[in-house]
Scaffold this active site. Sequence first.
Site: not given
Length: 278
Positions: A73, A110
């Site tokens: 990420k 997210d």
Amino acid sequence: MRDGPPGAGGLAGVVGFPVGHSRSPAMHNAGYAALGLDWRYLKLPVAPDRFAETVRALPGSGYRGVNVTVPHKLAALELADEPSPPAAAIGAANTLTFREDGLVSADNTDARGFLDALGADQRGVRALVLGAGGAGRAVAWALREAGAADVAIWNRSPQRATALAHELGLRRVAAPEPGDLLVNATTVGLEAGLDEPAALEALGLTRVEPFPTVVDLVYSSEVTPVAAWGARAGSRVVDGLEVLVRQGALSFELWTGMCPPLDVLRGAVRAAGPPATR
Ligand code: NAP
């Protein structure tokens, strides 16, 4: 497959290492099928030392975007030409979009997916976030942006909680304390066989009052220990699969330009099997 307007067809996938148990292909492919889209979503296992070169080659093979999971990420954010403000502020990206102009955009769905799963207005809420890893960062940032009155951060390694709290202008707590909303953003509950007392002990939750709302980002085929604890206390419980669906729905829409049917995504993700990384 690369050319054409959004929705015209393409490839998407999830890049991770490992990625074998991901539920995202089942979820996205079910959404494409329900909308009659000529899209396919694949698992892309990529080792860290091959991440950048592999991802840069994907548009040439017809990819329109990818989700990115552990451990990539941060690398995804670094690779992007245009990080969205949330991705830059959170310091991690989980969604890359390969644009027609050749540039790569990065987003962090997210954070927004967590808020969408939670549903209710978070203004004035007193929240406790357990965990200061990637998910903890996204959730703490999302709650602050959504107007929570207080966002306290607890982490097993206190220095990480201190650093995150300092960075986001939030509060670190040495031990969990009561509030309106509890979010488990640790990996506690991910490993099969950990019983509820052991999980609660690991998170310092054995002596805390019940929270009206509990979110457990961890997901599994079974009810997770923190979700079970919340349900027994009468809390409103939002599980990690709902958060997974909501962040996936945002990626789906970014790439195809179409809103996926959430119930189809939910059904696919819940049928997709054993514990997984995204
Ligand atoms: P990460 O960056 O590796 O962070 C792991 C966190 O868990 C750290 O805060 C770590 O604390 C804590 N931790 C690990 N073992 C622990 C233990 N035994 N006791 C207490 N704390 C412990 O992982 P992440 O990316 O933030 O992901 C965290 C969880 O969220 C994972 O289960 C992931 O699958 C889930 N997640 C779900 C979604 C969704 O869509 N549902 C999205 C993102 C993430 P230390 O700093 O002390 O090591």
